[in-house]
Design an enzyme around this catalytic site. Structure first.
Site, PDB file in Angstrom:
ATOM      1  N   LYS A  82      28.028  48.621  38.143  1.00 41.27           N
ATOM      2  CA  LYS A  82      27.178  49.085  36.709  1.00 41.27           C
ATOM      3  C   LYS A  82      27.570  47.855  35.494  1.00 41.27           C
ATOM      4  O   LYS A  82      26.813  47.391  34.804  1.00 41.27           O
ATOM      5  CB  LYS A  82      27.813  50.336  36.153  1.00 41.27           C
ATOM      6  CG  LYS A  82      26.506  51.372  36.395  1.00 41.27           C
ATOM      7  CD  LYS A  82      27.065  52.494  35.715  1.00 41.27           C
ATOM      8  CE  LYS A  82      28.398  53.112  36.483  1.00 41.27           C
ATOM      9  NZ  LYS A  82      29.455  53.521  35.895  1.00 41.27           N
TER      10      LYS A  82
ATOM     11  N   GLN B 215      16.924  59.781  45.064  1.00 45.42           N
ATOM     12  CA  GLN B 215      16.242  60.895  44.654  1.00 45.42           C
ATOM     13  C   GLN B 215      17.361  62.217  44.213  1.00 45.42           C
ATOM     14  O   GLN B 215      17.176  62.484  43.157  1.00 45.42           O
ATOM     15  CB  GLN B 215      15.494  61.586  45.748  1.00 45.42           C
ATOM     16  CG  GLN B 215      14.483  60.961  46.415  1.00 45.42           C
ATOM     17  CD  GLN B 215      13.504  61.550  47.488  1.00 45.42           C
ATOM     18  OE1 GLN B 215      13.498  62.857  47.499  1.00 45.42           O
ATOM     19  NE2 GLN B 215      13.281  60.745  48.539  1.00 45.42           N
TER      20      GLN B 215
ATOM     21  N   CYS C   3      51.574  33.599  31.473  1.00 45.25           N
ATOM     22  CA  CYS C   3      52.456  34.497  30.949  1.00 45.25           C
ATOM     23  C   CYS C   3      53.590  34.597  31.856  1.00 45.25           C
ATOM     24  O   CYS C   3      54.676  33.967  31.712  1.00 45.25           O
ATOM     25  CB  CYS C   3      51.508  35.808  31.091  1.00 45.25           C
ATOM     26  SG  CYS C   3      51.999  36.943  29.553  1.00 45.25           S
TER      27      CYS C   3
ATOM     28  N   HIS D 202      46.852  34.401  27.914  1.00 46.17           N
ATOM     29  CA  HIS D 202      46.229  34.494  29.204  1.00 46.17           C
ATOM     30  C   HIS D 202      44.737  33.508  28.887  1.00 46.17           C
ATOM     31  O   HIS D 202      43.884  34.324  28.407  1.00 46.17           O
ATOM     32  CB  HIS D 202      45.762  35.997  29.469  1.00 46.17           C
ATOM     33  CG  HIS D 202      46.745  36.703  29.858  1.00 46.17           C
ATOM     34  ND1 HIS D 202      47.248  36.906  31.174  1.00 46.17           N
ATOM     35  CD2 HIS D 202      47.730  37.571  29.227  1.00 46.17           C
ATOM     36  CE1 HIS D 202      48.151  37.673  31.242  1.00 46.17           C
ATOM     37  NE2 HIS D 202      48.480  38.184  30.155  1.00 46.17           N
TER      38      HIS D 202
ATOM     39  N   GLU E  16      42.752  32.886  31.004  1.00 43.19           N
ATOM     40  CA  GLU E  16      41.706  33.525  31.747  1.00 43.19           C
ATOM     41  C   GLU E  16      40.689  34.268  31.181  1.00 43.19           C
ATOM     42  O   GLU E  16      39.333  34.475  31.440  1.00 43.19           O
ATOM     43  CB  GLU E  16      42.226  34.133  33.080  1.00 43.19           C
ATOM     44  CG  GLU E  16      42.887  35.397  33.077  1.00 43.19           C
ATOM     45  CD  GLU E  16      44.221  35.274  32.721  1.00 43.19           C
ATOM     46  OE1 GLU E  16      44.603  34.241  31.929  1.00 43.19           O
ATOM     47  OE2 GLU E  16      44.842  36.258  32.834  1.00 43.19           O
TER      48      GLU E  16
HETATM   49  N1  GLN Z   1      56.370  41.028  32.112  1.00 43.31           N
HETATM   50  C1  GLN Z   1      56.040  39.918  31.057  1.00 43.31           C
HETATM   51  C2  GLN Z   1      56.259  40.380  29.473  1.00 43.31           C
HETATM   52  O1  GLN Z   1      56.204  41.719  29.499  1.00 43.31           O
HETATM   53  C3  GLN Z   1      54.996  39.065  31.152  1.00 43.31           C
HETATM   54  C4  GLN Z   1      53.566  39.974  30.931  1.00 43.31           C
HETATM   55  C5  GLN Z   1      52.444  39.171  31.807  1.00 43.31           C
HETATM   56  O2  GLN Z   1      52.219  38.573  32.395  1.00 43.31           O
HETATM   57  N2  GLN Z   1      51.143  39.641  31.194  1.00 43.31           N
HETATM   58  O3  GLN Z   1      56.367  39.625  28.726  1.00 43.31           O
END
Ligand code: GLN
Length: 543
Positions: free
Chosen positions: A17, A191, A381, A515, A517
């Site tokens: 969805k 249906q 991260c 992040h 991404e």
């Molecule tokens: N565990 C790590 C922190 O809290 C990295 C967190 C993560 O990779 N999003 O800083």
């Protein structure tokens, strides 16, 4: 005033969805309309932030720091419209607000009920924080028939009535299974699902029918007849090779046309401009080669936990005309003897975000392999924190280097910070805060150091990226790490928080605290993913 499109799902869950909503958003944009996409989630959690990634997949973080459902990631990737806190709500959040109001006495002694108090809160949410959007697409999580969904269905039923047909539309996504033994497509589940919807007062306007094979005219007529809709409004949502083919496939089946016909808009923009999607589809279907990237993580058994990451790598591939093959590896493998050969032959290694000690040493081993063998490395991260620990131990000789996330530590090269600054305001967190409130969340600025690789890649001095973590690389170790070759190439504007590290004397070694991404799109691949994949392509030609 905006027009509202409500998207519900039936028969089974996981029909896509979120993708369907995102693709419709993209198709309306392609006709020149301004869209906004929202997800209304019936579960009781206040947000997905504290839910296990194994159960719920990735937690998608917005610029304004909300931890939201991963469907918001699809919305952003397909429309480019940055999602906000006001685009995702859950039953838990709604009840929390309603009950807080009740405690404050805002209801003046009334008896608080699901109808009208909770349904009013749902409607208010759907209509909140809008400006000049032409269309607001509201996806209702879950499947029609779930107990939790009822207040949401009632709320959109009411809203549909209030707005009128010219300002509202109901799309229902169902499954039309192919039963091999009978050699037939079966319309009965659809249906039943529509009956269920009708029993709460909602008559869908368009049925989007997931199907492995084309739905013949006769079956469409049958569905239309039994479900009380026009045959043209029975749209086949066929399986496609790549999610980025979905907008083109929907268009070919007449979905956006039917939506515009409902709103009497066909004369305005008779045809969408789909050139961007055609281009993406062409690249995805006919890449010029492939590269192998190993993702060394923890939640590799449920790939939805790394949804945005997998998509961002595909985008990096699109930018290079290359297909990225992902090798998902559980970090714990590398904690056993003689296992590093699992990384032989990969063209790039990526350690993604993660929480907790399990698998950490395996990730550190993977970083060391990438660094020593000169294989492109991308740390995200937790993947940056592990890269820093690896460099501290093996380049700077700081033997006890570790993270306080795993308990007390003699050399906390990664540790908990209790205070940081956003837009000039000091924010604090405490050990005893609720789990939901102790993270650095959302967009923060980062300054890129001149002459660094990342300064080159981004082509600018200051960037903004999204965060979701509790721990930080400890600035006190900067000098020792830099002397050993790990450069701090991205810093918070106050220069207290290391945001990016890189090794100049390596083909490609970049690790970031944020992040990236979350901000990559197929039509605008994130520069770090683009360059990481390009380094992997280069590496693949060396071997
Ligand atoms: N565990 C790590 C922190 O809290 C990295 C967190 C993560 O990779 N999003 O800083």
């Amino acid at each position: 005033m905006s027009k509202f499109i409500f998207i519900t799902g039936g028969v089974v869950s996981s029909l896509g969805k979120g993708l369907a909503s995102a693709a419709l958003g993209a198709l309306l944009q392609a006709r020149g309309y301004k869209v906004r996409l929202r997800k209304l989630d019936p579960y009781l959690n206040v947000d997905p932030g504290t839910m296990s990634p194994y159960q719920h997949g990735e937690v998608y973080v917005t610029d304004d720091g909300a931890e939201t459902d991963l469907d918001l990631g699809h919305y952003e990737r397909f429309t480019g419209v940055p999602a906000k806190r006001s685009d995702n709500v859950t039953t838990g959040q709604l009840y929390m607000d309603v009950l807080a109001k009740e405690r404050r006495g805002d209801y003046l002694g009334a008896t608080i009920q699901v109808i009208p108090h909770v349904t009013d809160a749902i409607k208010a949410f759907a209509k909140s924080d809008l400006t000049d959007e032409d269309f607001v697409l509201c996806e209702i999580g879950g499947t029609v028939g779930d107990i939790e969904s009822l207040p949401f269905l009632e709320a959109i039923r009411q809203l549909g009535n209030e707005l009128g047909r010219e300002k509202s539309l109901f799309v229902h996504l169902t499954l039309v299974p192919f039963i091999a033994s009978a050699g037939e497509l079966k319309t009965k589940p659809t249906q039943h699902s529509v009956k269920e919807l009708q029993s709460v007062g909602i008559q869908p306007d368009i049925l989007l029918c997931r199907s492995e094979v084309d739905i013949p005219e006769e079956q469409r007529r049958k569905i239309a007849l039994f479900c009380n809709i026009r045959p043209d409004a029975v749209i086949a949502a066929l399986d496609v090779n790549s999610i980025y083919n979905v907008p083109l496939s929907y268009h070919a089946e007449g979905f956006d046309n039917e939506v515009c016909r409902h709103f009497d808009l066909l004369d305005n923009f008779p045809e969408p401009n789909l050139s961007v999607w055609r281009q993406i589809s062409k690249t995805v279907e006919k890449p010029e080669g492939d590269v192998k990237i190993a993702i060394v993580g923890k939640y590799t058994s449920l790939l939805d936990s790394y949804k945005s990451l997998a998509e961002a790598l595909i985008h990096g591939g699109i930018a290079n005309n290359i297909k990225v093959e992902i090798n998902w590896l559980d970090a714990e493998i590398f904690e056993k003897e003689d296992t590093i050969h699992h990384l032989d032959g990969v063209n790039g290694i990526l350690v993604p975000g993660g929480f907790g000690e399990r698998g950490a040493e395996g990730k550190i081993a993977a970083v060391q392999f990438a660094r020593e063998r000169k294989i492109p490395y991308f740390g995200i991260c937790f993947g940056m924190q592990m890269a820093v620990i690896e460099a501290a131990r093996n380049l700077s000789g700081i033997n006890g280097a570790g993270s306080t996330e795993f308990g007390n530590c003699d050399q906390p090269v990664v540790g908990l910070l209790t205070e940081w600054i956003r837009e000039g305001i000091t924010e604090e967190r405490h050990d005893k805060d609720d789990l939901g409130g102790t993270m650095r969340l959302g967009a923060y600025d980062c300054d890129l150091i001149p002459n660094s690789r990342v300064r080159d890649i981004y082509g600018t001095d200051r960037i903004s990226e999204r965060h979701r973590h509790r721990y930080e690389v400890n600035i006190d170790y900067k000098e020792r790490l830099e002397a050993a070759g790990l450069i701090f190439s991205g810093m918070s504007p106050d220069r207290k928080l290391p945001e990016i590290v890189e090794i100049p004397d390596h083909p490609w070694f970049v690790a970031v605290q944020f992040h990236p991404e979350l901000k990559s799109k197929p039509f605008d691949p994130h520069p770090l993913f683009k360059h990481f994949v390009s380094a992997a392509v280069y590496q693949s030609r060396l071997v």
